[in-house]
Design a protein around this motif. Sequence first.
Motif, PDB file in Angstrom:
ATOM      1  N   LEU A 117       0.816  -1.215   0.000  1.00  0.00           N
ATOM      2  CA  LEU A 117       0.000   0.000   0.000  1.00  0.00           C
ATOM      3  C   LEU A 117       0.850   1.266   0.000  1.00  0.00           C
ATOM      4  O   LEU A 117       0.313   2.368  -0.169  1.00  0.00           O
ATOM      5  CB  LEU A 117      -0.928   0.013   1.217  1.00  0.00           C
ATOM      6  CG  LEU A 117      -1.946  -1.112   1.308  1.00  0.00           C
ATOM      7  CD1 LEU A 117      -2.815  -0.936   2.545  1.00  0.00           C
ATOM      8  CD2 LEU A 117      -2.811  -1.172   0.056  1.00  0.00           C
ATOM      9  N   PHE A 118       2.150   1.129   0.194  1.00  0.00           N
ATOM     10  CA  PHE A 118       3.084   2.258   0.166  1.00  0.00           C
ATOM     11  C   PHE A 118       4.256   1.887  -0.747  1.00  0.00           C
ATOM     12  O   PHE A 118       5.393   1.762  -0.303  1.00  0.00           O
ATOM     13  CB  PHE A 118       3.570   2.587   1.582  1.00  0.00           C
ATOM     14  CG  PHE A 118       2.485   3.065   2.502  1.00  0.00           C
ATOM     15  CD1 PHE A 118       2.232   4.414   2.663  1.00  0.00           C
ATOM     16  CD2 PHE A 118       1.698   2.153   3.194  1.00  0.00           C
ATOM     17  CE1 PHE A 118       1.228   4.853   3.507  1.00  0.00           C
ATOM     18  CE2 PHE A 118       0.691   2.584   4.043  1.00  0.00           C
ATOM     19  CZ  PHE A 118       0.448   3.941   4.198  1.00  0.00           C
ATOM     20  N   PRO A 119       3.981   1.701  -2.024  1.00  0.00           N
ATOM     21  CA  PRO A 119       5.028   1.221  -2.937  1.00  0.00           C
ATOM     22  C   PRO A 119       6.148   2.240  -3.103  1.00  0.00           C
ATOM     23  O   PRO A 119       5.987   3.429  -2.819  1.00  0.00           O
ATOM     24  CB  PRO A 119       4.275   0.998  -4.246  1.00  0.00           C
ATOM     25  CG  PRO A 119       3.072   1.883  -4.160  1.00  0.00           C
ATOM     26  CD  PRO A 119       2.705   1.939  -2.713  1.00  0.00           C
ATOM     27  N   ALA A 120       7.279   1.740  -3.577  1.00  0.00           N
ATOM     28  CA  ALA A 120       8.422   2.618  -3.836  1.00  0.00           C
ATOM     29  C   ALA A 120       8.107   3.553  -4.997  1.00  0.00           C
ATOM     30  O   ALA A 120       7.262   3.264  -5.845  1.00  0.00           O
ATOM     31  CB  ALA A 120       9.654   1.776  -4.146  1.00  0.00           C
ATOM     32  N   TYR A 121       8.798   4.677  -5.016  1.00  0.00           N
ATOM     33  CA  TYR A 121       8.627   5.626  -6.113  1.00  0.00           C
ATOM     34  C   TYR A 121       8.979   4.939  -7.433  1.00  0.00           C
ATOM     35  O   TYR A 121      10.030   4.301  -7.556  1.00  0.00           O
ATOM     36  CB  TYR A 121       9.527   6.841  -5.896  1.00  0.00           C
ATOM     37  CG  TYR A 121       9.361   7.908  -6.956  1.00  0.00           C
ATOM     38  CD1 TYR A 121       8.354   8.864  -6.852  1.00  0.00           C
ATOM     39  CD2 TYR A 121      10.199   7.942  -8.067  1.00  0.00           C
ATOM     40  CE1 TYR A 121       8.201   9.837  -7.825  1.00  0.00           C
ATOM     41  CE2 TYR A 121      10.049   8.911  -9.041  1.00  0.00           C
ATOM     42  CZ  TYR A 121       9.046   9.859  -8.918  1.00  0.00           C
ATOM     43  OH  TYR A 121       8.882  10.823  -9.890  1.00  0.00           O
ATOM     44  N   PRO A 122       8.128   5.064  -8.457  1.00  0.00           N
ATOM     45  CA  PRO A 122       8.355   4.342  -9.721  1.00  0.00           C
ATOM     46  C   PRO A 122       9.377   5.041 -10.619  1.00  0.00           C
ATOM     47  O   PRO A 122       9.034   5.677 -11.624  1.00  0.00           O
ATOM     48  CB  PRO A 122       6.965   4.326 -10.354  1.00  0.00           C
ATOM     49  CG  PRO A 122       6.308   5.569  -9.859  1.00  0.00           C
ATOM     50  CD  PRO A 122       6.831   5.781  -8.451  1.00  0.00           C
ATOM     51  N   GLN A 123      10.641   4.911 -10.268  1.00  0.00           N
ATOM     52  CA  GLN A 123      11.704   5.599 -11.013  1.00  0.00           C
ATOM     53  C   GLN A 123      11.735   5.195 -12.480  1.00  0.00           C
ATOM     54  O   GLN A 123      12.187   5.978 -13.332  1.00  0.00           O
ATOM     55  CB  GLN A 123      13.064   5.278 -10.376  1.00  0.00           C
ATOM     56  CG  GLN A 123      13.224   5.754  -8.937  1.00  0.00           C
ATOM     57  CD  GLN A 123      14.002   7.049  -8.819  1.00  0.00           C
ATOM     58  OE1 GLN A 123      14.463   7.607  -9.800  1.00  0.00           O
ATOM     59  NE2 GLN A 123      14.147   7.545  -7.595  1.00  0.00           N
ATOM     60  N   ASP A 124      11.253   3.975 -12.796  1.00  0.00           N
ATOM     61  CA  ASP A 124      11.268   3.520 -14.180  1.00  0.00           C
ATOM     62  C   ASP A 124      10.160   4.135 -15.006  1.00  0.00           C
ATOM     63  O   ASP A 124      10.177   4.047 -16.248  1.00  0.00           O
ATOM     64  CB  ASP A 124      11.141   1.988 -14.229  1.00  0.00           C
ATOM     65  CG  ASP A 124       9.875   1.494 -13.550  1.00  0.00           C
ATOM     66  OD1 ASP A 124       9.423   2.144 -12.577  1.00  0.00           O
ATOM     67  OD2 ASP A 124       9.333   0.455 -13.983  1.00  0.00           O
ATOM     68  N   VAL A 125       9.185   4.768 -14.345  1.00  0.00           N
ATOM     69  CA  VAL A 125       8.030   5.354 -15.035  1.00  0.00           C
ATOM     70  C   VAL A 125       8.074   6.874 -14.992  1.00  0.00           C
ATOM     71  O   VAL A 125       7.859   7.548 -16.006  1.00  0.00           O
ATOM     72  CB  VAL A 125       6.714   4.840 -14.417  1.00  0.00           C
ATOM     73  CG1 VAL A 125       5.513   5.530 -15.059  1.00  0.00           C
ATOM     74  CG2 VAL A 125       6.612   3.321 -14.571  1.00  0.00           C
TER      75      VAL A 125
END
Length: 854
Positions: free
Chosen positions: A221-229
């Motif tokens: 529910l608190f995913p990592a920041y989507p650096q790939d997106v």
Amino acid sequence: MLRSRTARLTLISVAIVLVVALVAGVVAAFVVVRRPLPQTSGTLTVPGLTAPVAVTRDARGIPTLTADTSADLFLAQGYVAAQDRFFEMDYRRHVVAGRLSELVGENEDALDADKVIRTFGWYRVATEELETIDPATRAVLEAYTRGVNAYLDGKAPSQIAVEYTVLGLQVDVEAPAPWTEVDSLAWLKAMAWDLRGNYDDELGRARAFSSIRDVAQVDELFPAYPQDVNAPILAEADLTDPTPAAAQARALDLDDIGLQRAVDSAQAALAAVPHLLGDGEGMGSNSWVVSGDLTESGHPLLANDPHLGISAPGIWMQVGLRCREVTDACPYDVSGFSFAGFPGVVIGHNADLAWGLTNLGADVTDFFLERVTDDGTSSVRGNELEPIATRTEVIKVNGGDDVTIEVRETVHGPIVSDVLESDALGDAPLPDGTFGRSYEVALAWTALAPGRTADAVLAIDTAKDAADIARVGRLLDVPSQNIVFATTDGHIGYQAPGRIPLRNDVTGEVPSDGTWPRPGWDPAYDWQGYVDPEDMPRALDPAQGFVVAANQAVTPEGVGPYLTSDWDYGFRSQRIRDVLESHVAAGEKMTVADMGALQVDQHNPYADVLVPALLRLDIDDAFDDDGQDLLRTWDHVQSADSAAAAYFSAVWSTLLTLAFADDLPKDDAPDGGSRWLEVVRELLDEPDSPWWDDRSTPGVVEGRDEVLTRAMVTARLELTQQLGRDAEDWRWGRLHVAAPEHAVLGGDSVPGLVRSLVNPDPVEVGGGSSLVDATAWDASQGYGVTAGPSMRMVVDLGDLDSSTWVNLTGSSGHPASPHYTDQLGPWSKGTTFPWPFTAAATEADADQRLTLEP
């Protein structure tokens, strides 16, 4: 801004009195309402001035002040701010000093707010800060204070603001106390509180664990920041002197803390704190700066629109501050957005440099669980006991008895679990059976120590180049803000400032990097100092030719000092980058108009993620699939007149309820912000994830497609009831309404006659959460706007007079003034106004002229 959890006046008697007064004489009522309107032309004598000050106002009542000396300039700013906005200033200072009950009388919510803020000690910290700031800053505050008090001198409350007349029908209203320098400084603490970073996520993780009991599921529910997106603000190559990542603490043992009790007690207390800038989903900002290599003029362009709560009057006060001759002794020639009650310009430009601010979101708060002895006088620190400091606070209540509270403070900060009772605070033995039977919760927050933010505001007003901005970065302790800037000689850049705690690396079950509450009895979890300001990320003239700072991650993962794990997830910032890159790719040189158009871009990233999945599903019933049909031809633009936007928003809200309501505590329903978009984006690839299953339907296991289908059918039925049977006639703007509210007299508990006086007429708007046109809404509460662009500005560094701006409501705080709401309609349509800056341009634009004389 006071809403359901803060002070509202129950003014039934007021309604009766006002109705009688209005029936008895409309003319008398008209006089009462208009009596506080200030003189804005001609000549006024103002004690304390050493020479005349010119105050010109444009067609929207925005003042530009021109003076011979800095002292006269800021004295005049204080005077004009009090003319236009004193009740707002007075209300704010009562809130930040924990004295709201003195203003509004006996009110449970006001008293709760006072208790918590007295526990924080904002005013005490501001008093200490006055002794530590630069002497030149103190001189400015003193001049501003003299100006405010010169305006108040000899005036009855009814001459200052109509709000005092209304309040006087319910409580005793005396002449306002003189303004002080500490009143100005304390406002900075309220600003820092509303922009404090990951506080909500820290509590949210703990509350979610209390229900889910699984750390891995909470992490989903608190995913990592989507650096790939979504790109961070700076690539590693952009950084000036990049520094290695600071060590991060990595966890504590959940079995060793009373987590549920800690969270409940902290939440019960802190929910009472008023939010003067806003709170919750949508608090953020957009800013970007473009190099002259990419613009039509060959000079940089800078855009900024902070996303804050919507209030009446709006949060910002537009102003120009000019020394007749700019010298070292009188260095100010600046225009932009200020706060009523604080000198200078907070966001804007001078003759050499423009700057924008967005919330960096650094983690500057931590909750420490404290093991406290039975007598409440000591807390455990390693193998020893540490005395708990105490102080007594007396809260005066207008028309009621004084209320006395005892405030306790550990080495980590004030004990917030003392302030309000919580049903969850029953006795619970400690895991090791020693040193008492209960935990307390202390709040560590960087703003509870004196800082130099006041110095930073005045330093940025006279900044000329990147070196000056770096100095501002060293001064701006709290709140931590992204600074983007551009200069008239062609440079663009970025600076991250702020007092950021360093945390140890400790092994355990969950992260101890500040994302979860911390055990105060173990010194290993104490803050280990602060990030060196010289190590904070910065960049000058990046190769790509632009910088976008919109609350996303600052640097690539592992690069630079650790700032937080809880960023905005970057869908809004990425849209800005994509549009800028599309201009570059097409060889299109950008203009002020292009920047303004991008500020109101309504492309919906939620639709990009979710609509393809929705359209793959079959809905058999011809009536039920009318909404789905709207999505087939939708351009994903969340405009006010869009039927598809209305339907999609209803689907999104329903989807969140169906997927998550059965798993989370009652008060933690998904608000639909960018975090939830990333959660759902990842879950779309997991059709059988347990999150899709509705635990309230025993014996039935729902999957992704069933939940998505049910969300579409349910949304169709909901909008049929709200907007009519014909889906083609639906409009997002009918649901998505911006309704600025007066802080004290605007709520539902106040009679309609009063509300109609102080609340502007609601306006329909497009946009939405995590869109560039960020008119946020809380998916758990309805579709109304909860936060939005509190202003918009675009600065042309090649021709400052070609810049544009708009405020949320207007320049005046007087409901009877034409400038109370004259910018709201244009704001809602994305319109901005010319922003003249040079002496010739402001003089040509002047609609009224006032001379303040000694």
